[in-house]
Design a protein around this motif. Sequence first.
Motif, PDB file in Angstrom:
ATOM      1  N   GLU A 157     -13.304 -56.803 -82.293  1.00  0.00           N
ATOM      2  CA  GLU A 157     -14.543 -56.041 -82.422  1.00  0.00           C
ATOM      3  C   GLU A 157     -15.057 -55.593 -81.058  1.00  0.00           C
ATOM      4  O   GLU A 157     -15.598 -54.499 -80.915  1.00  0.00           O
ATOM      5  N   ARG A 158     -14.878 -56.425 -80.062  1.00  0.00           N
ATOM      6  CA  ARG A 158     -15.308 -56.059 -78.712  1.00  0.00           C
ATOM      7  C   ARG A 158     -14.559 -54.815 -78.230  1.00  0.00           C
ATOM      8  O   ARG A 158     -15.157 -53.890 -77.676  1.00  0.00           O
ATOM      9  N   LEU A 159     -13.261 -54.779 -78.468  1.00  0.00           N
ATOM     10  CA  LEU A 159     -12.453 -53.630 -78.064  1.00  0.00           C
ATOM     11  C   LEU A 159     -12.762 -52.403 -78.921  1.00  0.00           C
ATOM     12  O   LEU A 159     -12.838 -51.279 -78.413  1.00  0.00           O
ATOM     13  N   PHE A 160     -12.942 -52.605 -80.231  1.00  0.00           N
ATOM     14  CA  PHE A 160     -13.267 -51.490 -81.119  1.00  0.00           C
ATOM     15  C   PHE A 160     -14.603 -50.846 -80.704  1.00  0.00           C
ATOM     16  O   PHE A 160     -14.724 -49.622 -80.630  1.00  0.00           O
ATOM     17  N   ALA A 161     -15.611 -51.687 -80.462  1.00  0.00           N
ATOM     18  CA  ALA A 161     -16.922 -51.165 -80.080  1.00  0.00           C
ATOM     19  C   ALA A 161     -16.841 -50.424 -78.750  1.00  0.00           C
ATOM     20  O   ALA A 161     -17.490 -49.381 -78.559  1.00  0.00           O
ATOM     21  N   ALA A 162     -16.045 -50.941 -77.832  1.00  0.00           N
ATOM     22  CA  ALA A 162     -15.873 -50.275 -76.537  1.00  0.00           C
ATOM     23  C   ALA A 162     -15.215 -48.916 -76.722  1.00  0.00           C
ATOM     24  O   ALA A 162     -15.619 -47.919 -76.093  1.00  0.00           O
ATOM     25  N   ALA A 163     -14.214 -48.842 -77.592  1.00  0.00           N
ATOM     26  CA  ALA A 163     -13.530 -47.576 -77.846  1.00  0.00           C
ATOM     27  C   ALA A 163     -14.498 -46.549 -78.421  1.00  0.00           C
ATOM     28  O   ALA A 163     -14.486 -45.372 -78.035  1.00  0.00           O
ATOM     29  N   GLU A 164     -15.347 -46.973 -79.333  1.00  0.00           N
ATOM     30  CA  GLU A 164     -16.325 -46.055 -79.918  1.00  0.00           C
ATOM     31  C   GLU A 164     -17.289 -45.535 -78.862  1.00  0.00           C
ATOM     32  O   GLU A 164     -17.650 -44.354 -78.865  1.00  0.00           O
ATOM     33  N   ARG A 165     -17.697 -46.398 -77.945  1.00  0.00           N
ATOM     34  CA  ARG A 165     -18.613 -45.951 -76.886  1.00  0.00           C
ATOM     35  C   ARG A 165     -17.934 -44.930 -75.972  1.00  0.00           C
ATOM     36  O   ARG A 165     -18.558 -43.943 -75.565  1.00  0.00           O
ATOM     37  N   VAL A 166     -16.666 -45.167 -75.646  1.00  0.00           N
ATOM     38  CA  VAL A 166     -15.932 -44.231 -74.793  1.00  0.00           C
ATOM     39  C   VAL A 166     -15.835 -42.870 -75.472  1.00  0.00           C
ATOM     40  O   VAL A 166     -16.095 -41.824 -74.863  1.00  0.00           O
ATOM     41  N   VAL A 167     -15.468 -42.862 -76.755  1.00  0.00           N
ATOM     42  CA  VAL A 167     -15.326 -41.599 -77.497  1.00  0.00           C
ATOM     43  C   VAL A 167     -16.660 -40.872 -77.605  1.00  0.00           C
ATOM     44  O   VAL A 167     -16.746 -39.655 -77.406  1.00  0.00           O
ATOM     45  N   GLU A 168     -17.707 -41.626 -77.914  1.00  0.00           N
ATOM     46  CA  GLU A 168     -19.024 -41.016 -78.097  1.00  0.00           C
ATOM     47  C   GLU A 168     -19.540 -40.427 -76.787  1.00  0.00           C
ATOM     48  O   GLU A 168     -20.154 -39.361 -76.768  1.00  0.00           O
ATOM     49  N   ARG A 169     -19.261 -41.115 -75.693  1.00  0.00           N
ATOM     50  CA  ARG A 169     -19.787 -40.677 -74.394  1.00  0.00           C
ATOM     51  C   ARG A 169     -18.915 -39.618 -73.718  1.00  0.00           C
ATOM     52  O   ARG A 169     -19.413 -38.631 -73.182  1.00  0.00           O
ATOM     53  N   ASP A 170     -17.594 -39.820 -73.753  1.00  0.00           N
ATOM     54  CA  ASP A 170     -16.681 -38.999 -72.961  1.00  0.00           C
ATOM     55  C   ASP A 170     -15.710 -38.152 -73.777  1.00  0.00           C
ATOM     56  O   ASP A 170     -14.951 -37.368 -73.210  1.00  0.00           O
ATOM     57  N   GLY A 171     -15.700 -38.329 -75.114  1.00  0.00           N
ATOM     58  CA  GLY A 171     -14.783 -37.563 -75.948  1.00  0.00           C
ATOM     59  C   GLY A 171     -13.465 -38.287 -76.159  1.00  0.00           C
ATOM     60  O   GLY A 171     -13.111 -39.209 -75.410  1.00  0.00           O
ATOM     61  N   PRO A 172     -12.702 -37.883 -77.185  1.00  0.00           N
ATOM     62  CA  PRO A 172     -11.453 -38.575 -77.525  1.00  0.00           C
ATOM     63  C   PRO A 172     -10.391 -38.484 -76.449  1.00  0.00           C
ATOM     64  O   PRO A 172      -9.540 -39.362 -76.342  1.00  0.00           O
ATOM     65  N   GLY A 173     -10.438 -37.439 -75.631  1.00  0.00           N
ATOM     66  CA  GLY A 173      -9.439 -37.306 -74.581  1.00  0.00           C
ATOM     67  C   GLY A 173      -9.527 -38.387 -73.529  1.00  0.00           C
ATOM     68  O   GLY A 173      -8.555 -38.638 -72.799  1.00  0.00           O
ATOM     69  N   ALA A 174     -10.689 -39.047 -73.452  1.00  0.00           N
ATOM     70  CA  ALA A 174     -10.881 -40.094 -72.454  1.00  0.00           C
ATOM     71  C   ALA A 174     -10.436 -41.467 -72.947  1.00  0.00           C
ATOM     72  O   ALA A 174     -10.443 -42.436 -72.176  1.00  0.00           O
ATOM     73  N   LEU A 175     -10.056 -41.545 -74.218  1.00  0.00           N
ATOM     74  CA  LEU A 175      -9.717 -42.849 -74.790  1.00  0.00           C
ATOM     75  C   LEU A 175      -8.298 -43.255 -74.430  1.00  0.00           C
ATOM     76  O   LEU A 175      -7.325 -42.643 -74.862  1.00  0.00           O
ATOM     77  N   THR A 176      -8.174 -44.269 -73.608  1.00  0.00           N
ATOM     78  CA  THR A 176      -6.895 -44.860 -73.226  1.00  0.00           C
ATOM     79  C   THR A 176      -7.062 -46.369 -73.269  1.00  0.00           C
ATOM     80  O   THR A 176      -8.186 -46.880 -73.341  1.00  0.00           O
TER      81      THR A 176
END
Length: 203
Positions: free
Chosen positions: A13-32
């Motif tokens: 859940e910690r990683l999932f929530a972090a991924a959602e924050r990255v996508v919401e803030r920076d867009g899907p292209g920033a998700l690595t």
Amino acid sequence: MSPRGVATPDVRERLFAAAERVVERDGPGALTSRSVTTEAGCAKGLLHTHFAGFDEFVAELCLDRFARTAAKARALVAQAGRGTVAGNLDTVVLALFDSGGPAVSGLAMARPAAALRVREALEAGAPGFAAIEEAVAGYLEAERGLGRVPAAVDPAVTALALVGTAHHLLMTAWPGSPDPRAAVRRLVTALTGAAETTAAGVA
């Protein structure tokens, strides 16, 4: 940051929530994998310790969020006769669009291996859109029996229209596209009928 050898509680859940924050803030292209672990404040290799690869991580994130929405949908029937029909449906249908949902789902569909994992899991019975649709239909049937939804409303067809539209919007949205929530709310109101009433004594 979690040091090596120290267990990280609720790591998925910690990683999932972090991924959602990255996508919401920076867009899907920033998700690595690196952006996720950096956002989560944990060791760089933690994601690959818990997932076979980034495609599996993305697929599991989508499946987890689908499962959460399905659980909310299953709980709907207990709300029959309380609040408003539109408000209760909003809680479920709009949950699919929370925390960068469209971008995360779009990312999964753009990664063939992740998309295959999601499809195989759903075909094997993982809760997804079909489970949400079934639960929404059951809820609408209960509300129709209470007279809070017009008798002419077909619960199964209405659930199909609501969940099918949400699915379409979720899979075709792109970064910067109009927020779909307003359209979904209008659809909920149109399909359930303007004549619904608030349960007596409920604010």
